[in-house]
Design a protein around this motif. Structure first.
Motif, PDB file in Angstrom:
ATOM      1  N   ALA A  61       0.845  -1.202   0.000  1.00  0.00           N
ATOM      2  CA  ALA A  61       0.000   0.000   0.000  1.00  0.00           C
ATOM      3  C   ALA A  61       0.878   1.250   0.000  1.00  0.00           C
ATOM      4  O   ALA A  61       0.821   2.071   0.912  1.00  0.00           O
ATOM      5  CB  ALA A  61      -0.948  -0.021   1.194  1.00  0.00           C
ATOM      6  N   ALA A  62       1.672   1.389  -1.039  1.00  0.00           N
ATOM      7  CA  ALA A  62       2.592   2.523  -1.151  1.00  0.00           C
ATOM      8  C   ALA A  62       1.826   3.838  -1.094  1.00  0.00           C
ATOM      9  O   ALA A  62       0.796   4.001  -1.737  1.00  0.00           O
ATOM     10  CB  ALA A  62       3.376   2.429  -2.459  1.00  0.00           C
ATOM     11  N   GLY A  63       2.330   4.749  -0.298  1.00  0.00           N
ATOM     12  CA  GLY A  63       1.708   6.065  -0.193  1.00  0.00           C
ATOM     13  C   GLY A  63       0.623   6.154   0.857  1.00  0.00           C
ATOM     14  O   GLY A  63       0.168   7.251   1.182  1.00  0.00           O
ATOM     15  N   GLU A  64       0.200   5.017   1.393  1.00  0.00           N
ATOM     16  CA  GLU A  64      -0.818   5.048   2.441  1.00  0.00           C
ATOM     17  C   GLU A  64      -0.186   5.439   3.768  1.00  0.00           C
ATOM     18  O   GLU A  64       0.954   5.079   4.052  1.00  0.00           O
ATOM     19  CB  GLU A  64      -1.498   3.677   2.601  1.00  0.00           C
ATOM     20  CG  GLU A  64      -2.528   3.380   1.548  1.00  0.00           C
ATOM     21  CD  GLU A  64      -3.701   4.348   1.555  1.00  0.00           C
ATOM     22  OE1 GLU A  64      -3.986   4.983   2.590  1.00  0.00           O
ATOM     23  OE2 GLU A  64      -4.333   4.469   0.501  1.00  0.00           O
ATOM     24  N   THR A  65      -0.933   6.163   4.570  1.00  0.00           N
ATOM     25  CA  THR A  65      -0.433   6.537   5.893  1.00  0.00           C
ATOM     26  C   THR A  65      -0.647   5.380   6.864  1.00  0.00           C
ATOM     27  O   THR A  65      -1.535   4.539   6.676  1.00  0.00           O
ATOM     28  CB  THR A  65      -1.162   7.781   6.436  1.00  0.00           C
ATOM     29  OG1 THR A  65      -2.539   7.453   6.661  1.00  0.00           O
ATOM     30  CG2 THR A  65      -1.040   8.959   5.475  1.00  0.00           C
ATOM     31  N   THR A  66       0.160   5.387   7.897  1.00  0.00           N
ATOM     32  CA  THR A  66       0.017   4.382   8.949  1.00  0.00           C
ATOM     33  C   THR A  66      -1.368   4.481   9.582  1.00  0.00           C
ATOM     34  O   THR A  66      -1.988   3.470   9.895  1.00  0.00           O
ATOM     35  CB  THR A  66       1.121   4.572  10.013  1.00  0.00           C
ATOM     36  OG1 THR A  66       2.388   4.504   9.359  1.00  0.00           O
ATOM     37  CG2 THR A  66       1.049   3.514  11.091  1.00  0.00           C
ATOM     38  N   VAL A  67      -1.851   5.688   9.742  1.00  0.00           N
ATOM     39  CA  VAL A  67      -3.176   5.892  10.346  1.00  0.00           C
ATOM     40  C   VAL A  67      -4.249   5.197   9.522  1.00  0.00           C
ATOM     41  O   VAL A  67      -5.080   4.453  10.048  1.00  0.00           O
ATOM     42  CB  VAL A  67      -3.489   7.400  10.502  1.00  0.00           C
ATOM     43  CG1 VAL A  67      -4.934   7.624  10.903  1.00  0.00           C
ATOM     44  CG2 VAL A  67      -2.548   8.030  11.513  1.00  0.00           C
ATOM     45  N   ARG A  68      -4.237   5.415   8.206  1.00  0.00           N
ATOM     46  CA  ARG A  68      -5.258   4.781   7.358  1.00  0.00           C
ATOM     47  C   ARG A  68      -5.135   3.260   7.377  1.00  0.00           C
ATOM     48  O   ARG A  68      -6.140   2.554   7.470  1.00  0.00           O
ATOM     49  CB  ARG A  68      -5.177   5.317   5.931  1.00  0.00           C
ATOM     50  CG  ARG A  68      -5.840   6.693   5.797  1.00  0.00           C
ATOM     51  CD  ARG A  68      -5.620   7.347   4.458  1.00  0.00           C
ATOM     52  NE  ARG A  68      -5.832   6.552   3.274  1.00  0.00           N
ATOM     53  CZ  ARG A  68      -6.981   6.442   2.604  1.00  0.00           C
ATOM     54  NH1 ARG A  68      -8.059   7.102   3.016  1.00  0.00           N
ATOM     55  NH2 ARG A  68      -7.061   5.715   1.508  1.00  0.00           N
ATOM     56  N   GLU A  77     -15.830   3.367  11.893  1.00  0.00           N
ATOM     57  CA  GLU A  77     -15.676   4.249  13.039  1.00  0.00           C
ATOM     58  C   GLU A  77     -14.514   5.214  12.860  1.00  0.00           C
ATOM     59  O   GLU A  77     -13.891   5.633  13.835  1.00  0.00           O
ATOM     60  CB  GLU A  77     -15.475   3.426  14.320  1.00  0.00           C
ATOM     61  CG  GLU A  77     -16.698   2.646  14.761  1.00  0.00           C
ATOM     62  CD  GLU A  77     -16.910   1.354  13.977  1.00  0.00           C
ATOM     63  OE1 GLU A  77     -15.927   0.776  13.478  1.00  0.00           O
ATOM     64  OE2 GLU A  77     -18.071   0.928  13.848  1.00  0.00           O
ATOM     65  N   SER A  78     -14.201   5.553  11.622  1.00  0.00           N
ATOM     66  CA  SER A  78     -13.092   6.473  11.382  1.00  0.00           C
ATOM     67  C   SER A  78     -13.489   7.519  10.342  1.00  0.00           C
ATOM     68  O   SER A  78     -14.480   7.363   9.641  1.00  0.00           O
ATOM     69  CB  SER A  78     -11.856   5.701  10.921  1.00  0.00           C
ATOM     70  OG  SER A  78     -12.103   5.107   9.668  1.00  0.00           O
ATOM     71  N   THR A  79     -12.684   8.543  10.259  1.00  0.00           N
ATOM     72  CA  THR A  79     -12.975   9.664   9.358  1.00  0.00           C
ATOM     73  C   THR A  79     -11.969   9.786   8.219  1.00  0.00           C
ATOM     74  O   THR A  79     -12.012  10.762   7.481  1.00  0.00           O
ATOM     75  CB  THR A  79     -12.959  10.990  10.145  1.00  0.00           C
ATOM     76  OG1 THR A  79     -11.657  11.167  10.719  1.00  0.00           O
ATOM     77  CG2 THR A  79     -14.021  11.007  11.223  1.00  0.00           C
ATOM     78  N   VAL A  80     -11.087   8.829   8.063  1.00  0.00           N
ATOM     79  CA  VAL A  80      -9.977   8.972   7.125  1.00  0.00           C
ATOM     80  C   VAL A  80     -10.217   8.360   5.740  1.00  0.00           C
ATOM     81  O   VAL A  80      -9.340   8.418   4.889  1.00  0.00           O
ATOM     82  CB  VAL A  80      -8.669   8.397   7.717  1.00  0.00           C
ATOM     83  CG1 VAL A  80      -8.286   9.157   8.977  1.00  0.00           C
ATOM     84  CG2 VAL A  80      -8.796   6.903   7.989  1.00  0.00           C
ATOM     85  N   PHE A  81     -11.402   7.818   5.506  1.00  0.00           N
ATOM     86  CA  PHE A  81     -11.701   7.201   4.211  1.00  0.00           C
ATOM     87  C   PHE A  81     -12.761   7.998   3.465  1.00  0.00           C
ATOM     88  O   PHE A  81     -13.706   8.509   4.069  1.00  0.00           O
ATOM     89  CB  PHE A  81     -12.163   5.748   4.396  1.00  0.00           C
ATOM     90  CG  PHE A  81     -11.130   4.909   5.097  1.00  0.00           C
ATOM     91  CD1 PHE A  81      -9.990   4.490   4.417  1.00  0.00           C
ATOM     92  CD2 PHE A  81     -11.272   4.573   6.425  1.00  0.00           C
ATOM     93  CE1 PHE A  81      -9.013   3.747   5.065  1.00  0.00           C
ATOM     94  CE2 PHE A  81     -10.307   3.824   7.084  1.00  0.00           C
ATOM     95  CZ  PHE A  81      -9.176   3.420   6.398  1.00  0.00           C
ATOM     96  N   THR A  82     -12.601   8.087   2.161  1.00  0.00           N
ATOM     97  CA  THR A  82     -13.580   8.788   1.332  1.00  0.00           C
ATOM     98  C   THR A  82     -14.863   7.969   1.241  1.00  0.00           C
ATOM     99  O   THR A  82     -14.878   6.776   1.573  1.00  0.00           O
ATOM    100  CB  THR A  82     -13.031   9.007  -0.089  1.00  0.00           C
ATOM    101  OG1 THR A  82     -12.900   7.723  -0.733  1.00  0.00           O
ATOM    102  CG2 THR A  82     -11.696   9.752  -0.081  1.00  0.00           C
TER     103      THR A  82
END
Length: 159
Positions: A61-68, A77-82
């Motif tokens: 998952a190149a470019g993905e943040t650790t948080v995502r 239960e998260s706000t980081v996905f479109t």
């Protein structure tokens, strides 16, 4: 827990793995965003308990943040996905948990997928979900362990 069998060192397993990896090239070359492909693969692998595939999809998952990446398991239960990613993750979950529900993929989830993706992207999503579930089953059956995957390893199986 020790691995039961090395599919990659067996002639039949290696031949099948090569063809399986080649089929995945179609998906990688599709218009479905690579990040969505990896998130979907990661989520299905988490559900199915395939450590090797979780390892692979986390590292690819190149470019993905650790948080995502950390929040994929709790995407609702998260706000980081479109909205589009949320539709893809819902489809991945429902398509993976077919035996757990009497409805398969819900009409609501399908409507969200149709809202955010075109026909080619939907075809890639459906095929990708089917493929990751097959890969997860093979990995779990032979107890293929997570932790040793190196990004790009599967490239040696494609040609």
């Amino acid at each position: 827990m020790e691995p039961r069998f090395d599919m990659f060192s067996n002639e039949i397993g290696a031949k099948f793995s090569k063809r399986f990896a080649n089929a995945s090239l179609v998906l990688m070359q599709s218009p479905l965003p690579r990040s969505t492909q990896e998130l979907v693969g990661l989520r299905a692998s988490q559900i199915n308990g395939c450590g090797w595939c979780v390892d692979l999809h986390t590292k690819e998952a190149a470019g993905e943040t650790t948080v995502r990446l950390n929040l994929v398991a709790a995407w609702r239960e998260s706000t980081v996905f479109t909205e589009a990613e949320r539709a893809a993750l819902a489809l991945a979950e429902e398509g993976t948990r077919l035996a757990d529900a009497n409805h398969g993929v819900s009409d609501e989830t399908w409507a969200q997928v149709r809202k955010h993706y075109d026909d080619d992207q939907i075809a890639a999503l459906v095929c990708g979900i089917a493929m990751i579930n097959a890969a997860n089953r093979m990995g779990v059956i032979v107890r293929q362990q997570g932790g040793s995957y190196e990004p790009g390893m599967l490239a040696s199986f494609t040609s």
